[in-house]
Design a protein around this motif. Structure first.
Motif: not given
Length: 321
Positions: A6-11
């Motif tokens: 999971f990466r913050a960019a996915l939000l």
């Protein structure tokens, strides 16, 4: 490949709709089984009306493969096939979001012992799947039943890609997932006695294949089956999951190894693969993925089967930080 991370960019807000769709998909997967089948059929009938390009592709494929059927019979098969595709959406949710115990209740098994025996002997197994609409659910159940490695093509949407990998890898039993282009990794796995999931029945072009008859029509068929079996010293073992007519669940059947592969003749091997797949399709033609462009690559001078069908535009890849 590394585990899905999971990466913050996915939000990012551009992915919020994708997250909402996955939340809805998760909730649908919690419904009673027969409700999901009914909803799936409804989705399929809606797709038949709205997905005009896919409908045309399926119509052309059925015309090529079942010329003996009358117009009304092909129309009925097309309708049942789209209902099957709609059910596949629900089954993907089952595979990704329901427990192993819940899934096991709906399966009967045939031939699994033979695969386990080959693995116990240290024999590499090229587990040959086919693009039936039960593909996702079948791969999940096979991954829960044996030690299994897989082959994978990344999705363009990074959120979908993350969720897809999470959903699939929860059922691999600690197996490795290889990108489709990682031929060396797959060969090493087979040489080490691993079982690797592999589906050879789509059109990947003629550069990595040969033209072999599929329902009597020349179809670009990958020669990877021969190569993996020969270099990986693996047995080619087909398997298939089919949906039962009484809607009570599924049958997972593992077939006898195709001992003639590798024969030393890649064309002959491709013919054997296509003949096997064709025989399975004839047993349940409504459950095959006819919406794919199986005859996209054509021999020189042959007509374009999908003439006039709109092609999807290729999107530029976003670089996520």
């Amino acid at each position: 490949m590394d585990k899905p991370r999971f990466r913050a960019a996915l939000l990012h807000p551009r992915y919020w709709l994708t997250w909402l769709l996955f939340a809805f998909w998760f909730l649908l997967a919690q419904l009673p089984y027969r409700w999901q089948l009914g909803l799936g059929r409804g989705f399929g009938r809606l797709m038949l009306r709205l997905a005009t390009s896919r409908r045309t592709i399926a119509e052309r494929n059925l015309a090529q493969c079942f010329p003996e059927l009358g117009k009304d019979d092909r129309a009925d098969l097309l309708r049942r096939n789209f209902e099957s595709n709609g059910i596949a959406i629900m089954e993907t949710g089952m595979a990704w979001f329901r427990s192993a115990r819940w899934l096991h209740k709906r399966f009967t098994f045939e031939g699994l012992e033979a695969v386990r025996a080959l693995q116990a002997e240290g024999q590499g197994v090229l587990l040959m799947a086919m693009h039936f609409t039960t593909l996702e659910l079948g791969a999940a159940m096979m991954g829960m039943s044996i030690t299994l490695d897989g082959m994978y093509r990344p999705h363009k949407n990074p959120v979908y890609d993350y969720m897809q990998r999470k959903g699939r890898e929860r059922h691999t039993g600690g197996g490795t997932v290889y990108q489709r282009k990682d031929v060396r990794g797959v060969l090493r796995a087979l040489q080490r006695g691993r079982a690797v999931w592999y589906a050879p029945d789509q059109d990947y072009g003629i550069k990595q294949g040969v033209f072999a008859p599929f329902f009597g029509v020349p179809a670009a068929t990958v020669t990877g089956t021969s190569r993996f079996a020969r270099v990986g010293r693996a047995k080619v073992v087909p398997y298939l999951v089919t949906r039962l007519d009484d809607c009570s669940g599924y049958r997972l059947k593992v077939y006898e190894p195709i001992e003639q592969i590798p024969s030393g003749d890649e064309l002959q091997d491709a013919i054997l693969v296509n003949q096997f797949i064709e025989a399975r399709i004839r047993e349940a033609p409504e459950q095959y993925m006819w919406v794919h462009r199986r005859f996209k690559t054509r021999p020189e001078g042959a007509e374009n089967v999908y003439e006039g069908v709109r092609k999807k535009k290729k999107k530029r890849k976003r670089v996520e930080k």
